[in-house]
Scaffold this motif. Sequence first.
Motif, PDB file in Angstrom:
ATOM      1  N   GLY A 294       0.787  -1.223   0.000  1.00 40.30           N
ATOM      2  CA  GLY A 294       0.000   0.000   0.000  1.00 40.30           C
ATOM      3  C   GLY A 294       0.824   1.281   0.000  1.00 40.30           C
ATOM      4  N   GLN A 295       2.138   1.161  -0.240  1.00 38.15           N
ATOM      5  CA  GLN A 295       2.993   2.352  -0.186  1.00 38.15           C
ATOM      6  C   GLN A 295       2.626   3.407  -1.235  1.00 38.15           C
ATOM      7  N   ILE A 296       2.669   4.657  -0.788  1.00 41.69           N
ATOM      8  CA  ILE A 296       2.583   5.782  -1.714  1.00 41.69           C
ATOM      9  C   ILE A 296       3.791   6.666  -1.479  1.00 41.69           C
ATOM     10  N   ARG A 297       4.039   7.555  -2.457  1.00 39.68           N
ATOM     11  CA  ARG A 297       5.228   8.407  -2.371  1.00 39.68           C
ATOM     12  C   ARG A 297       4.828   9.854  -2.098  1.00 39.68           C
TER      13      ARG A 297
ATOM     14  N   SER B  93       2.249   2.605  -5.388  1.00 37.11           N
ATOM     15  CA  SER B  93       2.063   3.649  -6.396  1.00 37.11           C
ATOM     16  C   SER B  93       3.119   3.570  -7.494  1.00 37.11           C
TER      17      SER B  93
ATOM     18  N   ASN C 146      -2.417   9.186  -5.137  1.00 35.70           N
ATOM     19  CA  ASN C 146      -0.987   9.490  -5.128  1.00 35.70           C
ATOM     20  C   ASN C 146      -0.387   9.411  -6.526  1.00 35.70           C
TER      21      ASN C 146
ATOM     22  N   ARG D 175      -6.036   5.529  -2.077  1.00 37.90           N
ATOM     23  CA  ARG D 175      -4.789   6.205  -1.686  1.00 37.90           C
ATOM     24  C   ARG D 175      -3.734   6.078  -2.796  1.00 37.90           C
ATOM     25  N   ILE D 176      -3.574   4.872  -3.336  1.00 38.03           N
ATOM     26  CA  ILE D 176      -2.562   4.644  -4.375  1.00 38.03           C
ATOM     27  C   ILE D 176      -2.931   5.409  -5.641  1.00 38.03           C
TER      28      ILE D 176
ATOM     29  N   ARG E 168       4.482   5.907  -8.778  1.00 42.63           N
ATOM     30  CA  ARG E 168       5.405   7.023  -8.588  1.00 42.63           C
ATOM     31  C   ARG E 168       6.772   6.602  -8.059  1.00 42.63           C
TER      32      ARG E 168
END
Lengths: 414, 414
Positions: A411-414, B367, B246, B242-243, B369
Amino acid sequence: MGELQIKGKLAKEASRFLALASTKQKNTALLEMSSGLIANYETILAENEKDVLTAKQNGTPETMLDRLRLTKERIFEIANGVKQIADLPDPIAQVDGMFQNEAGLTIGKKRVPLGVIGIIYESRPNVTVDAASLCFKAGNAVILRGGSEAIHSNLALVSILQQAVQHASFPKTVIQLVEDTSREVAKELMCLNEYLDVLIPRGGAGLIQSVLQTATVPVIETGTGNCHVYIDANADFDMATRILVNAKTSRPSVCNACETLLIHEAVAEELLPLIEKELSPFDVELRADDKARAFLSRAIPATQKDFETEFLDFILAIKVVTNVEDAISHINQYGTGHSEAIVTNDYFTGLKFQNEVDAAAVYINASTRFTDGFEFGFGAEIGISTQKLHARGPMGLQELTSTKYIIFGEGQIR
Amino acid sequence: MGELQIKGKLAKEASRFLALASTKQKNTALLEMSSGLIANYETILAENEKDVLTAKQNGTPETMLDRLRLTKERIFEIANGVKQIADLPDPIAQVDGMFQNEAGLTIGKKRVPLGVIGIIYESRPNVTVDAASLCFKAGNAVILRGGSEAIHSNLALVSILQQAVQHASFPKTVIQLVEDTSREVAKELMCLNEYLDVLIPRGGAGLIQSVLQTATVPVIETGTGNCHVYIDANADFDMATRILVNAKTSRPSVCNACETLLIHEAVAEELLPLIEKELSPFDVELRADDKARAFLSRAIPATQKDFETEFLDFILAIKVVTNVEDAISHINQYGTGHSEAIVTNDYFTGLKFQNEVDAAAVYINASTRFTDGFEFGFGAEIGISTQKLHARGPMGLQELTSTKYIIFGEGQIR
């Protein structure tokens, strides 16, 4: 749509299928190809005979006819080569190191096929099978464009290969031959960016140059070898002579053969006559600069052009140099970045040569003739790259692949 | 000889020198570059002001002016970037495995510089320093061809870098700028095969396409990113939103930003309104297919062209798909092979997506990104390759190198 648009689209689709095939599935198909060639050798010979006959009628010289001609033995050899490719390790899906980045993503670099590979080549029909089976093992669909001289042989070979892969449940479009051998269609292939991931020309300098000039798809340049042997002041005379004679005469028509001898002035007087003597049974024509001719009995004067030429023949250019720097500078100016050798007993001179010569393979005290996928132990070879991008030197299965980053997140976002 | 012939020849000579430089020598020069930029920041600002003024007079839009404009802070940031490159490990001269072949030759694959790298880029003057310092650290001479809009800035920057390398005893020709910014000279650079080992275009899709069409030197294609986020039927709604938010909004002008949302039909009705709500503070224009529009209040109809477009803006194309196969097939048709993400709780669907999507970086539950040399931990980035040859994905120092086979013999012949 023209032939190439259709074949390109089919190849792309087939490549998606092939990319996901297991090693076992691919090897089964390779063994089918191998036995298919053996089972159908008479058909292949009959079709090949048509090509040879046409070539004869067109006055093709015997050396060229020899490249074109297949025999039962050659077909069995080719079939055996395919079997050997089945035995090689599969490069696909290996992950070279996996790591976690600061954001906690697990990142791996996975080896994947290039996709669709185009091969443009000349009269040798064995390339049809070699290239197709290597590309196949590395998970790539292939579009082959052989010379018009070999069209009957190539059609027969590809038809057999296609039947074999179909037996093993692959779409036959993983291997396709361009049937229209016109120059226009060849040019179209060089610009088939929508479908081709890479184009590999295999053939003489003329073909390579034409592809480099025309292609808009990525190209791997192969095979032009203006190779040198440099004999240093501190060389062992026997070793120097043995290496030079081997590099020049063991197979002059191949790209890793020596074309120019560079010799240190301190040993030219003593060594050149010995070399001339050792070369004389092979009837090698010597084209030497003035300094060298002083010590040779049968040399003709070398021109600048001789130092630029890949003779691929029993011809040797010779130049006397004042030191290793002079040799390195000559090689970096005239060489094609293929294979270069120094013969020396001096540790530092050897390393200096190896560090400063800009080529795919740089030898200390060995023949340039070793630059070869089989000799290097890769078990296969699609060609020898003389460019610096992607692959340099002998190219095996690994060089027919690309990579893909696979990233596992939470679930990581930047 | 024209400007490029001269610069090419000088670059080749300088590259031979640079290839042999020690890590310490190179790092000393990089630190000189970094402090040179800081010491001369006022000169750089003054020259940059000329470019900005001309651009304003030509009616250049503010977003473009912003790319062109340097500030004291930006210059210090750029200088700091150079310092960081000095701190990175030197890829050159590493030997990846050495082995003995059947003939008893000891064969090693040594990492060497590519040689001379050409960089063609547009208006951002920071690329001048980034590219020059990365190429330098990897032992390559560089020929930079920036846009005419930034010529004063680039001349000032390169002059400072050249002084710095000279202080560290390198020839200043390891870094050169093409002063003639005409299209003709740019084309000439793309065909400077005699001197250039590789050409890297950095900029928009138009520039990349023009280079691909014209270049005869090997090219590394970078940076076009038509990236997708696919939300599976089994996705966590919070994570998915969220992803997507982002990937779309954190920096829409960059190549790893999301351009199209693909959403499974089973969750479209429930999730699309939530996504629309989360995107609304960012004023994202939604262009959706009919199925998706049924669940969105402000979307306009998407055209085929929308799915093909890298918007680089606050615009999102949306399509409802029936399953993961449908999503994969859409991505493999419309994607540019850059970065693709799936959001799913299902193990097999995640792996299937990652295996079958053909792109440089394929994410499960993260993401798009993150596709970036710094995020991947490479400490640097020259660009993101979307081709399959040589390098794929973020390119760091390692990707600016080639290899050379070094062979140690004892007189072997073949």
